[in-house]
Design an enzyme around this catalytic site. Sequence first.
Site, PDB file in Angstrom:
ATOM      1  N   HIS A   1     -14.996  -0.732   8.063  1.00 43.63           N
ATOM      2  CA  HIS A   1     -15.112  -1.612   6.977  1.00 43.63           C
ATOM      3  C   HIS A   1     -13.913  -2.388   6.936  1.00 43.63           C
ATOM      4  O   HIS A   1     -13.625  -3.759   6.988  1.00 43.63           O
ATOM      5  CB  HIS A   1     -15.405  -0.961   5.750  1.00 43.63           C
ATOM      6  CG  HIS A   1     -14.335   0.234   5.439  1.00 43.63           C
ATOM      7  ND1 HIS A   1     -14.384   1.162   6.497  1.00 43.63           N
ATOM      8  CD2 HIS A   1     -13.784   0.664   4.311  1.00 43.63           C
ATOM      9  CE1 HIS A   1     -13.395   2.074   5.953  1.00 43.63           C
ATOM     10  NE2 HIS A   1     -12.852   1.696   4.891  1.00 43.63           N
TER      11      HIS A   1
ATOM     12  N   ASP B   1      -8.390  -3.115  -1.062  1.00 45.32           N
ATOM     13  CA  ASP B   1      -8.919  -1.896  -1.681  1.00 45.32           C
ATOM     14  C   ASP B   1     -10.134  -1.574  -1.252  1.00 45.32           C
ATOM     15  O   ASP B   1     -10.949  -2.398  -0.878  1.00 45.32           O
ATOM     16  CB  ASP B   1      -9.041  -2.425  -3.303  1.00 45.32           C
ATOM     17  CG  ASP B   1      -9.295  -1.277  -4.241  1.00 45.32           C
ATOM     18  OD1 ASP B   1      -8.360  -0.519  -4.578  1.00 45.32           O
ATOM     19  OD2 ASP B   1     -10.407  -0.972  -4.893  1.00 45.32           O
TER      20      ASP B   1
ATOM     21  N   ASN C   1      -0.524   4.033   1.495  1.00 44.67           N
ATOM     22  CA  ASN C   1      -1.350   4.813   2.304  1.00 44.67           C
ATOM     23  C   ASN C   1      -1.032   4.373   3.647  1.00 44.67           C
ATOM     24  O   ASN C   1      -1.303   3.300   4.170  1.00 44.67           O
ATOM     25  CB  ASN C   1      -2.724   4.460   1.817  1.00 44.67           C
ATOM     26  CG  ASN C   1      -3.741   5.258   2.674  1.00 44.67           C
ATOM     27  OD1 ASN C   1      -3.370   5.777   3.930  1.00 44.67           O
ATOM     28  ND2 ASN C   1      -4.901   5.753   2.014  1.00 44.67           N
TER      29      ASN C   1
ATOM     30  N   ASP D   1     -13.057  10.427   5.156  1.00 44.53           N
ATOM     31  CA  ASP D   1     -13.435  10.047   6.446  1.00 44.53           C
ATOM     32  C   ASP D   1     -14.125  11.472   7.161  1.00 44.53           C
ATOM     33  O   ASP D   1     -15.106  11.202   7.937  1.00 44.53           O
ATOM     34  CB  ASP D   1     -12.005  10.088   7.366  1.00 44.53           C
ATOM     35  CG  ASP D   1     -11.561   8.562   7.453  1.00 44.53           C
ATOM     36  OD1 ASP D   1     -12.369   8.021   7.066  1.00 44.53           O
ATOM     37  OD2 ASP D   1     -10.372   8.575   8.002  1.00 44.53           O
TER      38      ASP D   1
ATOM     39  N   GLU E   1      -2.074   1.046 -10.701  1.00 44.90           N
ATOM     40  CA  GLU E   1      -3.157   0.268 -10.373  1.00 44.90           C
ATOM     41  C   GLU E   1      -4.219   0.032 -11.339  1.00 44.90           C
ATOM     42  O   GLU E   1      -4.621   0.718 -11.791  1.00 44.90           O
ATOM     43  CB  GLU E   1      -3.867   0.684  -9.023  1.00 44.90           C
ATOM     44  CG  GLU E   1      -4.633  -0.263  -8.370  1.00 44.90           C
ATOM     45  CD  GLU E   1      -5.075   0.113  -6.904  1.00 44.90           C
ATOM     46  OE1 GLU E   1      -4.545   0.149  -5.989  1.00 44.90           O
ATOM     47  OE2 GLU E   1      -6.265   1.009  -6.885  1.00 44.90           O
TER      48      GLU E   1
ATOM     49  N   LYS F   1     -12.121   4.476  15.272  1.00 44.06           N
ATOM     50  CA  LYS F   1     -12.666   4.007  13.797  1.00 44.06           C
ATOM     51  C   LYS F   1     -12.327   2.447  13.792  1.00 44.06           C
ATOM     52  O   LYS F   1     -13.030   1.691  13.159  1.00 44.06           O
ATOM     53  CB  LYS F   1     -11.694   4.717  13.083  1.00 44.06           C
ATOM     54  CG  LYS F   1     -11.908   4.362  11.264  1.00 44.06           C
ATOM     55  CD  LYS F   1     -10.990   5.073  10.503  1.00 44.06           C
ATOM     56  CE  LYS F   1     -11.458   4.702   9.222  1.00 44.06           C
ATOM     57  NZ  LYS F   1     -10.479   5.274   8.008  1.00 44.06           N
TER      58      LYS F   1
ATOM     59  N   THR G   1       0.732  -1.357  -0.076  1.00 44.66           N
ATOM     60  CA  THR G   1      -0.065   0.200   0.248  1.00 44.66           C
ATOM     61  C   THR G   1       0.739   1.240  -0.062  1.00 44.66           C
ATOM     62  O   THR G   1       2.066   1.318   0.444  1.00 44.66           O
ATOM     63  CB  THR G   1      -0.925  -0.119   1.286  1.00 44.66           C
ATOM     64  OG1 THR G   1      -1.726   1.265   1.219  1.00 44.66           O
ATOM     65  CG2 THR G   1      -0.214  -0.128   2.669  1.00 44.66           C
TER      66      THR G   1
ATOM     67  N   PHE H   1      -8.270  10.172   6.685  1.00 46.81           N
ATOM     68  CA  PHE H   1      -7.815  10.304   5.490  1.00 46.81           C
ATOM     69  C   PHE H   1      -9.026  10.270   4.609  1.00 46.81           C
ATOM     70  O   PHE H   1     -10.141   9.954   4.917  1.00 46.81           O
ATOM     71  CB  PHE H   1      -6.657   9.331   5.105  1.00 46.81           C
ATOM     72  CG  PHE H   1      -7.144   7.878   4.908  1.00 46.81           C
ATOM     73  CD1 PHE H   1      -7.451   7.290   6.282  1.00 46.81           C
ATOM     74  CD2 PHE H   1      -7.611   7.318   3.558  1.00 46.81           C
ATOM     75  CE1 PHE H   1      -7.708   5.867   6.099  1.00 46.81           C
ATOM     76  CE2 PHE H   1      -7.836   6.073   3.634  1.00 46.81           C
ATOM     77  CZ  PHE H   1      -8.073   5.382   4.709  1.00 46.81           C
ATOM     78  N   GLY H   2      -8.710  10.631   3.337  1.00 48.94           N
ATOM     79  CA  GLY H   2      -9.686  10.491   2.413  1.00 48.94           C
ATOM     80  C   GLY H   2     -11.092  11.136   2.570  1.00 48.94           C
ATOM     81  O   GLY H   2     -11.210  12.189   2.889  1.00 48.94           O
TER      82      GLY H   2
HETATM   83  P1  ITT Z   1      -3.482   1.818  -1.663  1.00 52.16           P
HETATM   84  O1  ITT Z   1      -1.916   2.196  -2.066  1.00 52.16           O
HETATM   85  O2  ITT Z   1      -3.679   0.875  -0.612  1.00 52.16           O
HETATM   86  O3  ITT Z   1      -4.354   1.640  -2.823  1.00 52.16           O
HETATM   87  P2  ITT Z   1      -5.406   4.386  -1.762  1.00 52.16           P
HETATM   88  O4  ITT Z   1      -5.143   5.321  -0.730  1.00 52.16           O
HETATM   89  O5  ITT Z   1      -5.033   4.414  -3.256  1.00 52.16           O
HETATM   90  O6  ITT Z   1      -4.106   3.264  -1.145  1.00 52.16           O
HETATM   91  P3  ITT Z   1      -7.884   2.807  -2.033  1.00 52.16           P
HETATM   92  O7  ITT Z   1      -7.574   2.721  -3.584  1.00 52.16           O
HETATM   93  O8  ITT Z   1      -8.086   1.611  -1.410  1.00 52.16           O
HETATM   94  O9  ITT Z   1      -6.615   3.327  -1.412  1.00 52.16           O
HETATM   95  O10 ITT Z   1      -8.822   3.771  -1.822  1.00 52.16           O
HETATM   96  C1  ITT Z   1      -9.866   4.256  -2.621  1.00 52.16           C
HETATM   97  C2  ITT Z   1     -10.010   5.921  -2.120  1.00 52.16           C
HETATM   98  O11 ITT Z   1     -11.205   5.837  -1.145  1.00 52.16           O
HETATM   99  C3  ITT Z   1      -9.003   6.567  -1.776  1.00 52.16           C
HETATM  100  O12 ITT Z   1      -9.296   7.868  -2.066  1.00 52.16           O
HETATM  101  C4  ITT Z   1      -8.980   6.710  -0.130  1.00 52.16           C
HETATM  102  O13 ITT Z   1      -8.655   7.861   0.124  1.00 52.16           O
HETATM  103  C5  ITT Z   1     -10.603   6.300  -0.057  1.00 52.16           C
HETATM  104  N1  ITT Z   1     -10.683   5.771   1.369  1.00 52.16           N
HETATM  105  C6  ITT Z   1     -10.424   4.158   1.225  1.00 52.16           C
HETATM  106  N2  ITT Z   1     -10.546   3.692   2.606  1.00 52.16           N
HETATM  107  C7  ITT Z   1     -10.826   4.927   3.453  1.00 52.16           C
HETATM  108  C8  ITT Z   1     -11.174   5.088   4.680  1.00 52.16           C
HETATM  109  O14 ITT Z   1     -11.180   4.145   5.605  1.00 52.16           O
HETATM  110  N3  ITT Z   1     -11.835   6.404   5.113  1.00 52.16           N
HETATM  111  C9  ITT Z   1     -11.681   7.425   4.134  1.00 52.16           C
HETATM  112  N4  ITT Z   1     -11.382   7.303   2.704  1.00 52.16           N
HETATM  113  C10 ITT Z   1     -11.015   6.054   2.481  1.00 52.16           C
END
Ligand code: ITT
Length: 214
Positions: A193, A88, A31, A168, A59, A188, A29, A165-166
């Site tokens: 999930h 993912d 992340n 959240d 990816e 969390k 990952t 992140f993302g």
């Molecule tokens: P990888 O390198 O593991 O792929 P990633 O950040 O690209 O890391 P994903 O493709 O699994 O992760 O995630 C898809 C999107 O969903 C990405 O923009 C994440 O920030 C968001 N996301 C995934 N899990 C999340 C979480 O637990 N909380 C908030 N946002 C999440």
Amino acid sequence: MNSRSYIGAIGRCTMNAFPDLKTTVFFVTGNIHKFNEACQVFGTFGISTVMMKRINVVEAQFDTIEEIAERSALEAVQKTHLPVFVEDAGLFIKALNGFPGPYSSYVFRTIGNKAILKLMCRLRNRNATFRSAIAYSEPRMKKAIVFVGKVDGKLLKKERGARGFGFDPIFQPNFASKSFAEMTLEEKNQQSHRALALCKFAEWYALKPRAHKS
Ligand code: ITT
């Protein structure tokens, strides 16, 4: 590590200063937040994990998060010859027929949370589900094993919280009155999930007979 720096180890979460590579699982990952969440869950199972980052690898895109995780895990094993897992995740918004779902990464990078909230401003149904798919594979396996987790919740009307992140800050799970971004990592991880999928994987991994252990 072979194969033109495809993957480099950049972090670790192990019980020991020097991880036993025979009993360590590699989390592919980029992340660090995902990695920290995994470390906390794995700590309770006594599993050591090392973070590995994909370098110069795009990816693959598929229509389900399970397939994205599975293909990525198989590719990583092929290149590294190590036991690896890939996770993912995606946010599935009910009123948008599950969008962005498997395209979450692209949508987050291109339009982000504020634009998603704008898209949603006239929609009354704010139900959404976060899904996670973890795919594990190792050199002896021809396929990957996939573990899934999901959490239902609602999209907030505006961003709340500074942690995580993302997505959240815009997602509040039904089990809490806080957004994911207002929670500590431990909060969390109680029912997220990812934590659910990680627990399923960890339970399986902890009991799995390991030929490469001896
Ligand atoms: P990888 O390198 O593991 O792929 P990633 O950040 O690209 O890391 P994903 O493709 O699994 O992760 O995630 C898809 C999107 O969903 C990405 O923009 C994440 O920030 C968001 N996301 C995934 N899990 C999340 C979480 O637990 N909380 C908030 N946002 C999440």
